[in-house]
Enzyme design. Structure first.
Site, PDB file in Angstrom:
ATOM      1  N   HIS A  82      63.909 -57.541  35.565  1.00 38.32           N
ATOM      2  CA  HIS A  82      62.662 -57.541  34.858  1.00 38.32           C
ATOM      3  C   HIS A  82      61.923 -56.191  34.636  1.00 38.32           C
ATOM      4  O   HIS A  82      61.658 -55.633  33.757  1.00 38.32           O
ATOM      5  CB  HIS A  82      61.446 -58.412  35.307  1.00 38.32           C
ATOM      6  CG  HIS A  82      60.055 -58.542  35.042  1.00 38.32           C
ATOM      7  ND1 HIS A  82      59.597 -59.624  34.210  1.00 38.32           N
ATOM      8  CD2 HIS A  82      58.899 -57.599  35.092  1.00 38.32           C
ATOM      9  CE1 HIS A  82      58.424 -59.411  33.905  1.00 38.32           C
ATOM     10  NE2 HIS A  82      58.163 -58.075  34.264  1.00 38.32           N
ATOM     11  N   GLU A  83      61.785 -55.445  35.625  1.00 38.76           N
ATOM     12  CA  GLU A  83      61.400 -54.167  35.524  1.00 38.76           C
ATOM     13  C   GLU A  83      62.310 -53.255  34.665  1.00 38.76           C
ATOM     14  O   GLU A  83      61.878 -52.224  34.086  1.00 38.76           O
ATOM     15  CB  GLU A  83      61.229 -53.503  36.932  1.00 38.76           C
ATOM     16  CG  GLU A  83      60.336 -53.990  37.902  1.00 38.76           C
ATOM     17  CD  GLU A  83      58.827 -54.184  36.881  1.00 38.76           C
ATOM     18  OE1 GLU A  83      58.386 -53.378  36.271  1.00 38.76           O
ATOM     19  OE2 GLU A  83      58.192 -55.323  37.379  1.00 38.76           O
ATOM     20  N   HIS A 108      61.597 -53.631  31.199  1.00 45.50           N
ATOM     21  CA  HIS A 108      60.174 -52.801  30.443  1.00 45.50           C
ATOM     22  C   HIS A 108      60.815 -51.326  30.343  1.00 45.50           C
ATOM     23  O   HIS A 108      60.549 -50.695  29.474  1.00 45.50           O
ATOM     24  CB  HIS A 108      59.326 -52.355  31.642  1.00 45.50           C
ATOM     25  CG  HIS A 108      58.055 -53.852  31.816  1.00 45.50           C
ATOM     26  ND1 HIS A 108      57.595 -54.412  30.531  1.00 45.50           N
ATOM     27  CD2 HIS A 108      57.995 -54.654  33.038  1.00 45.50           C
ATOM     28  CE1 HIS A 108      56.686 -55.467  31.065  1.00 45.50           C
ATOM     29  NE2 HIS A 108      56.980 -55.602  32.450  1.00 45.50           N
TER      30      HIS A 108
END
Length: 676
Positions: A464-465, A468
């Site tokens: 997820h990170e 980003h």
């Protein structure tokens, strides 16, 4: 030389000291204010090169320097740094308010917008000008002088309160620990967690096991500890952090009230009925009513599945665990027991197949396959020995971007996981400034001579990170204000991150990123099949929980009168009566540590997670149709989503990639919330 004033390359973290903060901030603010005065008074017609670019350059230097300070305050918090951060934060807030209300700058931007040359600017630059004009209006530039003064004071106070809220949560988390000396009480807790706890106790000069409220300690205890009183003790400590039940100096109750009151005042000064309306101005969603309808519609769809999840759990707890009443501190433990009983595997079993080195290499391989890139270790000054640095290059060996990876929890680091930018991509005189990102998590560090092991949920968090990070690093935009994540609507910014999570459920991905820590064997296919069968285990409950938080956030910032008789806790109880099937004890003080909305960027925006999940699931469905590691679709995703940053509306980017507007079907399917 003050390292915070060196913009020639990467941050000089090895030389960073709290004493450098104030001199750097003061000098940069003085330089910027002098430039602003000169640009505003310049009689020449405003142009991009003569007006916008110099202002962008100056602000980039300021916020690059301050970004290092904010980053260090989040990952290497100390009394000296916290003092420097909090002393200088109001200066930045005041400067930001001055810019937002500066009539001379506002006039210049309007002149650029109305000039015939505006149409010849690139789409990215036109969008920057439009965004700036919107931000001037939302920053109070059109207010009368007395209202401008008050608006500025409110903005400064809000930044101070948000910082205090975050500090209180960190300090309250650090303030609690429990030393357990009874071996019976720690039965069921995984060996690696116990080893870490024993080492922590020993470091304090004590025997037994030291447990804290940091996730690597707290979560496995709640999932695996057989001793119910220990679970209850830890649960109560966790859900009452930074509230009236602890140290009065760390109580966020009055801070919450003041933040809500000041946000409402800000909105009313601007002529809006609520802060939620202000918050949605730069977002995809058009109104609070639209968001509330979206959330309630999703709640109606999810609730039958949540009720089924809860009834299954209660029945299992009654019949198999001897629990007549299921309490809040029983739920993670009973859920893990049910998962094992139903699917014949535990998270702890799966965790043994996810050593850090294998996971990170596997994640990089996904990105390299999709986008034709190479990711390799690189060298740079770092803030802690655990931090690693990487570079991304394209097929021709050209640098695309770089990033720091700081994965382990420590007492000086705020909780959670997040990505932030160190530098953004933009064209400068010397060529192209390439983007640099920070990737931060709070996983367990290596222990007992073994590598760090990640749960599958932690693997998902890492993906997820990194999603980003890729949004920031793979941008092809050359103007900073819409480069990478800059200028992207907040309710679309989670699209690339949630999109990346999907790969954590693909056999072709996991088969190449697992290795048993003891045997070296890859993840067995039958264990993967069990994980897939359990993928949507309690997804109804999890979905309703997110909707509960999002509804609370939106209603609080749209409907709640801070001076009225209904407070945040009463509103939260009302929201729970509407959508929740699990209601925590009365002493639960969830809002007091809800940093996303009181100390982060998600105020009246927490719905963004579900909103963007619709986009990410629908985008991923195109990969499912063509092959999840298809480089052609990967290139298209890069070109239409990751590459364009905030240079055009997110809906346009999504439609360009998907060939149509988004639908909710893929989200419901991915969450198992479709009727047979």
């Amino acid at each position: 030389m003050n390292p915070l004033l060196d913009f020639s390359g990467l941050p000089r973290f090895a030389e960073f000291k709290a004493e450098f903060v104030a001199p750097a901030v003061d000098q940069l603010l003085a330089d910027n204010r002098a430039l602003v005065a000169r640009l505003a008074d310049d009689p020449a017609a405003a142009s991009w090169d003569g007006f916008v670019q110099p202002l962008e350059d100056a602000n980039e230097r300021l916020y690059r320097a301050w970004g290092q300070v904010a980053h260090m305050n989040a990952v290497m918090n100390s009394p000296e740094l916290r003092e420097a951060y909090n002393a200088n934060l109001p200066k930045l807030s005041l400067y930001g308010a001055e810019l937002a209300q500066h009539e001379g700058l506002f006039r210049k931007y309007r002149a650029i917008r109305s000039a015939p040359e505006f149409g010849s600017l690139s789409a990215a630059r036109r969008r920057i000008v439009e965004n700036r004009l919107r931000d001037f209006r939302l920053g109070g530039a059109e207010l009368a002088e007395d209202k401008k003064t008050r608006f500025k004071a409110v903005a400064e106070r809000l930044s101070e309160l948000s910082s205090r809220f975050s500090d209180n949560v960190l300090d309250a988390t650090n303030a609690f620990s429990h030393i357990e000396t009874d071996a019976e009480a720690v039965k069921g807790i995984p060996d690696d967690v116990l080893t870490t706890a024993a080492e922590a106790a020993k470091a304090d000069g004590k025997t037994g096991w030291k447990f804290t409220l940091h996730m690597p300690s707290y979560l496995p205890l709640m999932q695996y500890a057989e001793h119910r009183p220990l679970r209850e003790r830890m649960y109560r400590a966790y859900v009452t952090r930074a509230s009236e039940f602890g140290d009065a100096k760390l109580d966020n109750s009055s801070i919450i009230g003041e933040i809500l009151s000041l946000r409402r005042e800000q909105a009313q000064l601007l002529g809006y009925a609520s802060f939620a309306e202000v918050s949605l101005e730069p977002k995809m969603a058009e109104s609070p009513a639209q968001v509330l309808t979206f959330l309630r519609d999703l709640a109606v769809r999810a609730k039958p599945f949540a009720l089924r999840d809860l009834e299954d759990l209660r029945a299992f707890a009654r019949e198999s665990l001897g629990l007549a009443a299921l309490e809040a501190w029983d739920i993670p433990w009973a859920s893990e027991k049910l998962r094992v009983a139903r699917y014949a595997f535990s998270e702890q079993e799966v965790k043994q197949y996810f050593p850090e080195d294998r996971v990170v290499a596997g994640m990089f391989r996904v990105v390299e396959t999709l986008y034709g890139l190479t990711i390799a270790r690189d060298e740079a000054p770092v803030w802690h020995p655990d931090v690693r640095f990487f570079r991304i290059t394209d097929a021709a060996g050209k640098l695309v971007g770089q990033f720091y990876m700081d994965l382990y929890a420590r007492p000086t680091k705020r909780g959670g996981a997040w990505m932030d930018e160190a530098m953004a991509r933009r064209r400068i005189t010397a060529g192209m400034q390439q983007p640099v990102a920070y990737l931060n998590c709070n996983f367990s560090a290596p222990v007992g001579g073994k590598p760090a092991l990640f749960t599958h949920d932690e693997v998902i968090t890492l993906f997820h990170e990194f999603g980003h990070g890729l949004h920031h690093l793979l941008t092809r935009v050359e103007d900073l204000a819409v480069s990478g994540i800059n200028g992207v609507e907040w309710d679309a910014v989670e699209l690339p991150s949630q999109f990346m999570e999907n790969f954590c459920w693909e056999w072709d991905v996991l088969a190449n990123m697992t290795r048993h820590v003891d045997t070296g064997a890859a993840l067995p296919r039958d264990l993967f099949d069990k994980m897939i069968a359990a993928k949507n285990f309690q997804s109804g409950l999890q979905t309703l929980r997110q909707i509960e938080f999002a509804l609370f956030d939106m209603r609080m910032h749209h409907e709640l009168d801070p001076a009225g008789t209904v407070g945040p806790m009463q509103l939260l109880a009302e929201v729970r009566r509407e959508v929740a099937v699990l209601v925590p004890p009365d002493y639960n003080r969830f809002p007091h540590s809800f940093s996303h909305i009181f100390a982060g960027g998600y105020a009246a925006g927490y719905y963004s997670y579900k909103w963007a999940e619709v986009l990410s699931a629908d985008a991923y469905s195109l990969f499912e149709e063509h092959g999840v590691l298809d480089p052609d679709i990967g290139q298209r995703f890069w070109q239409e989503i990751l590459g364009v940053g905030g240079s055009r509306p997110a809906l346009e980017s999504f439609t360009a990639f998907r060939g149509r507007e988004p639908t909710i079907d893929a989200l419901l399917r991915h969450n198992g919330m479709v009727s047979a």
